[in-house]
Design a protein around this motif. Structure first.
Motif, short mmCIF file in Angstrom:
data_model
loop_
_atom_site.label_atom_id
_atom_site.label_comp_id
_atom_site.label_asym_id
_atom_site.label_seq_id
_atom_site.Cartn_x
_atom_site.Cartn_y
_atom_site.Cartn_z
N LYS A 70 0.77 -1.26 0.11
CA LYS A 70 0.15 -0.12 0.14
C LYS A 70 0.93 1.42 -0.12
CE LYS A 70 -4.04 -2.41 2.33
NZ LYS A 70 -4.74 -2.12 3.03
N VAL A 71 0.27 2.35 -0.58
CA VAL A 71 1.15 3.44 -0.44
C VAL A 71 0.46 4.61 0.20
CG1 VAL A 71 -0.52 4.80 -2.46
CG2 VAL A 71 1.69 5.50 -1.98
N ASP A 72 1.26 5.26 1.13
CA ASP A 72 0.82 6.26 2.32
C ASP A 72 0.14 7.38 1.45
OD1 ASP A 72 0.31 8.09 4.25
OD2 ASP A 72 2.23 7.60 5.14
N SER A 73 -1.21 7.47 1.67
CA SER A 73 -1.91 9.00 0.85
C SER A 73 -1.38 10.24 1.59
CB SER A 73 -3.37 8.56 1.07
OG SER A 73 -3.78 8.68 2.33
N GLU A 74 -0.82 9.94 2.37
CA GLU A 74 -0.42 11.53 3.10
C GLU A 74 0.83 11.90 2.48
OE1 GLU A 74 -0.61 11.45 7.28
OE2 GLU A 74 -2.85 10.77 7.29
N LYS A 75 1.52 10.99 1.71
CA LYS A 75 2.72 11.30 1.40
C LYS A 75 2.81 11.37 -0.45
CE LYS A 75 5.19 9.00 5.22
NZ LYS A 75 6.36 7.80 5.46
N THR A 76 3.74 12.24 -0.82
CA THR A 76 3.87 12.25 -2.24
C THR A 76 4.83 11.21 -2.87
OG1 THR A 76 3.67 14.68 -1.99
CG2 THR A 76 4.64 14.01 -3.97
N LEU A 77 4.29 10.57 -3.89
CA LEU A 77 5.22 9.38 -4.63
C LEU A 77 6.20 10.15 -5.28
CD1 LEU A 77 5.17 6.33 -4.67
CD2 LEU A 77 3.58 6.77 -6.72
N PHE A 79 10.27 1.91 -8.77
CA PHE A 79 11.50 1.18 -9.39
C PHE A 79 11.15 -0.08 -10.00
CE2 PHE A 79 12.82 3.47 -5.33
CZ PHE A 79 13.58 4.36 -6.04
N VAL A 80 9.95 -0.66 -10.15
CA VAL A 80 9.50 -1.97 -10.57
C VAL A 80 8.49 -1.75 -11.74
CG1 VAL A 80 10.36 -3.15 -8.61
CG2 VAL A 80 8.07 -2.24 -8.52
N SER A 81 8.43 -2.64 -12.51
CA SER A 81 7.32 -2.89 -13.58
C SER A 81 6.64 -4.12 -13.37
CB SER A 81 7.87 -2.61 -14.96
OG SER A 81 8.56 -1.39 -15.07
N ARG A 131 -0.10 0.06 -9.93
CA ARG A 131 -1.19 1.09 -10.37
C ARG A 131 -0.62 2.33 -10.31
NH1 ARG A 131 -4.21 -2.65 -6.59
NH2 ARG A 131 -5.92 -3.66 -8.10
N THR A 132 -0.89 2.99 -11.13
CA THR A 132 -0.59 4.46 -11.02
C THR A 132 -1.64 5.34 -10.05
OG1 THR A 132 -2.07 5.39 -12.66
CG2 THR A 132 0.10 4.66 -13.46
N LYS A 133 -1.43 6.47 -9.47
CA LYS A 133 -2.21 7.34 -8.67
C LYS A 133 -3.62 7.28 -9.19
CE LYS A 133 -2.21 11.48 -6.17
NZ LYS A 133 -1.54 12.80 -5.96
N GLU A 134 -3.63 7.52 -10.43
CA GLU A 134 -5.20 7.74 -11.04
C GLU A 134 -5.76 6.21 -11.04
OE1 GLU A 134 -2.16 8.50 -12.76
OE2 GLU A 134 -2.30 10.52 -12.26
N GLN A 135 -4.98 5.36 -11.53
CA GLN A 135 -5.71 3.96 -11.24
C GLN A 135 -6.17 3.46 -9.94
OE1 GLN A 135 -2.45 1.68 -12.91
NE2 GLN A 135 -3.53 1.26 -14.84
N ASN A 168 -10.49 3.19 -6.18
CA ASN A 168 -10.88 3.48 -4.75
C ASN A 168 -9.93 2.35 -3.70
OD1 ASN A 168 -11.68 4.86 -2.86
ND2 ASN A 168 -13.66 3.59 -2.52
N THR A 169 -8.71 2.38 -4.10
CA THR A 169 -7.70 1.38 -3.33
C THR A 169 -6.54 2.29 -2.91
OG1 THR A 169 -6.88 -0.52 -3.01
CG2 THR A 169 -6.75 0.45 -5.20
N ASP A 170 -5.80 1.72 -1.93
CA ASP A 170 -4.51 2.36 -1.78
C ASP A 170 -3.26 1.27 -1.82
OD1 ASP A 170 -5.10 0.89 0.47
OD2 ASP A 170 -4.42 2.25 2.04
N VAL A 171 -3.88 0.34 -2.57
CA VAL A 171 -2.90 -0.73 -2.80
C VAL A 171 -2.17 -0.49 -4.27
CG1 VAL A 171 -2.47 -3.22 -3.59
CG2 VAL A 171 -3.93 -2.62 -1.96
#
Length: 193
Positions: free
Chosen positions: A32-39, A43-45, A143-147, A152-155
């Motif tokens: 999961k990505v921390d929504s309070e931080k800026t990505l 580094f991976v595909s 997933r990109t930020k838009e995806q 509606n996920t933070d994964v």
């Protein structure tokens, strides 16, 4: 085509039932990505193989570093105020107005402790700005930020663990009676021999 010999055998024996299915990893890790931080950087595909500890993505630490610097300045300012307040207490002792100055000193000391806790958390966030893989495996999805917003996920990442796999198939009410526990099976690929 089923031969007459196979049809005339005892119920269920001799028939071959086919099921479709997929081979998948026993364990799937969602990162999961921390929504309070800026990505900052990924580094991976999809399809990349990763080992435990492989960097997956990082956060932008510029804003956190500015907050840390500002917080350190605030702590220094409050410590200077404490020094000034301590000097005032010494002067006010003679005048018996010590109580309010001591209260100010106690408040500043509390504010310093709160600010130092905030700074410790910020330092920790900066030190752990790069998220690494916790298991070895293969990147299934990125997933990109838009995806992530659309889903509606933070994964952000899904990693299929290396090692054990399972075959996942579907049986319906018509053919479920032909499946038995511990029954040997033959797996065949649709894409090669």
């Amino acid at each position: 085509v089923t031969s007459l010999k196979e049809i005339n055998t005892a119920a269920g024996y001799g028939f071959q039932t086919y099921y479709s299915g997929v081979v998948e990893s026993q364990e799937v890790t969602e990162v999961k990505v921390d929504s309070e931080k800026t990505l900052d950087q990924v580094f991976v595909s999809e399809g990349d193989s990763v080992k435990e500890g492989t960097p997956l993505f990082s956060y932008d630490v510029t804003a956190m570093q500015l907050q840390l610097d500002q917080g350190n300045l605030d702590i220094e300012r409050m410590q200077n105020e404490n020094t000034t307040t301590t000097q005032q207490i010494q002067q006010l002792e003679a005048e018996k107005q010590q109580a309010s100055a001591e209260t100010d000193l106690a408040k500043n000391e509390y504010d310093i402790k709160v600010k130092q806790t905030e700074m410790t958390k910020l330092k920790n966030s900066i030190e752990h700005a790069t998220v690494t893989a916790t298991k070895s495996g293969t990147i299934k999805t990125v997933r990109t930020k838009e995806q992530m917003q659309a889903d509606n996920t933070d994964v952000m990442l899904t990693i299929l663990a290396d090692g054990d796999f399972r075959v996942k198939g579907i049986a319906n009410e018509q053919n479920i009676q032909t499946i038995y526990q511990e029954e040997p099976v033959v797996l065949k690929s649709r894409i090669d021999d």
